[in-house]
Design a protein around this motif. Sequence first.
Motif, short mmCIF file in Angstrom:
data_model
loop_
_atom_site.label_atom_id
_atom_site.label_comp_id
_atom_site.label_asym_id
_atom_site.label_seq_id
_atom_site.Cartn_x
_atom_site.Cartn_y
_atom_site.Cartn_z
N GLN A 110 -13.50 12.34 56.14
CA GLN A 110 -12.71 12.89 57.22
C GLN A 110 -12.42 11.85 58.30
O GLN A 110 -12.00 12.18 59.39
CB GLN A 110 -13.44 14.09 57.84
N HIS A 123 -10.16 13.28 42.47
CA HIS A 123 -9.91 14.45 43.32
C HIS A 123 -10.84 15.61 42.95
O HIS A 123 -11.35 16.32 43.83
CB HIS A 123 -8.45 14.88 43.17
N GLN A 171 -14.25 14.88 44.37
CA GLN A 171 -14.32 14.97 45.83
C GLN A 171 -13.13 15.76 46.36
O GLN A 171 -12.22 15.20 46.97
CB GLN A 171 -14.32 13.58 46.46
N ASP A 231 -12.72 17.53 48.85
CA ASP A 231 -12.58 17.56 50.30
C ASP A 231 -12.18 16.22 50.90
O ASP A 231 -12.04 16.11 52.12
CB ASP A 231 -13.90 18.03 50.94
N ASN A 232 -12.01 15.20 50.07
CA ASN A 232 -11.65 13.89 50.56
C ASN A 232 -10.14 13.83 50.76
O ASN A 232 -9.36 13.83 49.81
CB ASN A 232 -12.10 12.80 49.57
N THR A 233 -9.72 13.77 52.01
CA THR A 233 -8.29 13.82 52.34
C THR A 233 -7.51 12.69 51.70
O THR A 233 -6.42 12.89 51.16
CB THR A 233 -8.11 13.77 53.87
N THR A 262 -7.11 13.12 47.95
CA THR A 262 -6.13 14.18 47.71
C THR A 262 -4.71 13.64 47.87
O THR A 262 -3.83 13.90 47.05
CB THR A 262 -6.35 15.35 48.68
N GLU A 282 -2.33 20.21 51.02
CA GLU A 282 -3.80 20.31 51.09
C GLU A 282 -4.36 19.21 51.99
O GLU A 282 -5.27 19.45 52.79
CB GLU A 282 -4.40 20.18 49.69
N LYS A 314 -6.52 19.74 55.44
CA LYS A 314 -7.86 19.20 55.65
C LYS A 314 -7.92 18.35 56.91
O LYS A 314 -8.93 18.36 57.63
CB LYS A 314 -8.28 18.35 54.44
N ASP A 315 -6.87 17.59 57.15
CA ASP A 315 -6.86 16.69 58.31
C ASP A 315 -5.43 16.63 58.87
O ASP A 315 -4.63 15.80 58.45
CB ASP A 315 -7.32 15.29 57.91
#
Length: 619
Positions: A31, A110, A113, A115-117, A120, A141, A145-146
């Motif tokens: 993040q 992906h 992980q 949740d890894n922006t 993704t 997505e 997430k960010d």
Amino acid sequence: MTLFPLRALKWLLAALLPCLLTGLAPRISAQQTPVCAASPEVQTAIDQIPRNQPVGESQYQFVLARRAALQNLMLRYPGDVFVESAYIGTMQFYYESDTVKAIAEYKARHEQQPDNTRITYLYGTTLVGRDTPGAIQLFNEALAKDPKFPLPHLDFVTIYTSPNFLDKAKAISHENAFLAACPAALQGYSSLKQIDDKDLIAQSIPKLRQILESRTDPEALGAYSTLWSLEFKVRPASEYDTLRKQVSADVARIRALNRQDLIAWWSALEDGYKLANDPRNSDWAKDERERRLPYAWELLSEDQWLKDHPYPNGDAPFGEKQAYDRELLKQSDDWIKQRPDAIFIWYARLGPMEDLDEIPASEVEACINHMLELAEADAGPNPIDSNTRFQLTEAIYKRNLDAQQEVEMARKGVEQLDAEAKQPPYDLFDGQKELEDSSFYRIDQKTQGLFYEADGYVRMKQPDGARTALTQLAQSLQTMKAQVNDKDGRRKAYAAQESLYWNAMAHFAQLQNRKLDAMACYQSALLDRLDTGALPARGEKDNLAGDARALWADLGGTDDGWKSWYGDRADAIANQSHLSWETAQDPLPPFQLTDLQGKTWQLADLKGKVVFLNFWASW
């Protein structure tokens, strides 16, 4: 300093590499707020990796070297999205197998992980053009997430300005979002060229000019063309003279930097001088860049010669074309001495060799075999593309060279063409019309390849192989015929291939001593060729008519009979102008264009009127 044993060092790298490549290194946070552009250190490291294939190096060697250099940077800068984007670029634009590998690699990362922006986002970039709806989902997505991660906005601009996903409002929204988050990032201003919003462009131009006046790096030099393009796009024609003076001032400042080691510097000078109505200096910049920093497909002396010696037009006497071919062949000797490993130069040599009977067969064969070696080197472990296979096969056929090689080359070309047909289309641009055209002309090419294969088998006196190839050729013709759809260009292409089919059938019948059948096939081949309107030039050797006339005479036909049946009709077509018009049936998409007086035109203004369009391009 403690020195690790080599085996221990290899073990350590093997243990750490998956972590580094997937962003799992402890100091990298999934993040972590990203920057808008690569850091100066990273950008310098990327810029130091050659983007231009060096002279004397095959395409495959170049791709591997650039990819390896970027993989090293991925170890130095783990998790850096700009390094990984450059790495993905080396996987996407050369070989289909690498594109598939890149998608699989980032899909797996992906999934590991989710949740890894950044991962993704990078996975999404591998899908643009291949599975753009999937890319859109991944970019959304990443933003969810960010929301502060700006890079997907640029990809959305590309997507929503493409024909198949066109959405002007969304494109402008994402462009605004990126510029708001990253006002100093040059990528954002480059994407403005895709946007149809003059107010947004006008607001952005002063900011871009201010950025460029404070920078001298390669990316900034390359962005001057963007600046000038935007300025001319939003200003009325009455202000063009003022803009040209401003461009001249920019060019003078750029030239004073004296960065002769940078392609971007030379390109900025070439474009700037062109816009400033200074063609002499524009040509100077182009020629100097090409002399000092040539691309792999460039050779200044060849470019200049071809520019000064245009190929004779279609109505020129055959002797004039032969004289041109002889001179071109002579010139290619010098070009090959300069660039012996550049396949594009060997193409310039092969063309004349196909048409000049005085060139010994051994020389033509040597040229073909060397080009095959160069093509294999460029492809590496990947297959040679079908177009290259068919071009080399055509030379073998036209010069009546090794029949076995003709069969093998044609068969491999057809197999590769079938494999290429299974590759998904580029879904940003390939609409229904493009897909239909691609399908038709791919079948056209396959039919041609099957003709070469059948011809080779006949020349080897192998009727079983010839029969199989002719059966496949007939099936391909039926598929091709079903897709003609009353389009004149397709109808002529089909007639040309049908003529080749009957020509091959005639040779096959003669192989089996069925002379009357062969004559009937020759007649069909000649009639189909007349339908295309494409006949050999006067004085040019006509193998089809020559073979048919020889059999005609062998069967007792007279010269007067031949002239009455075929010669008069062929002469009539040869004396016609071959220029024809074909009605376009495709609807024109909506547009807005500004003329030289500043008036804006749109499609609705032209309905019911006859419009003459004059297209001009600056490249």
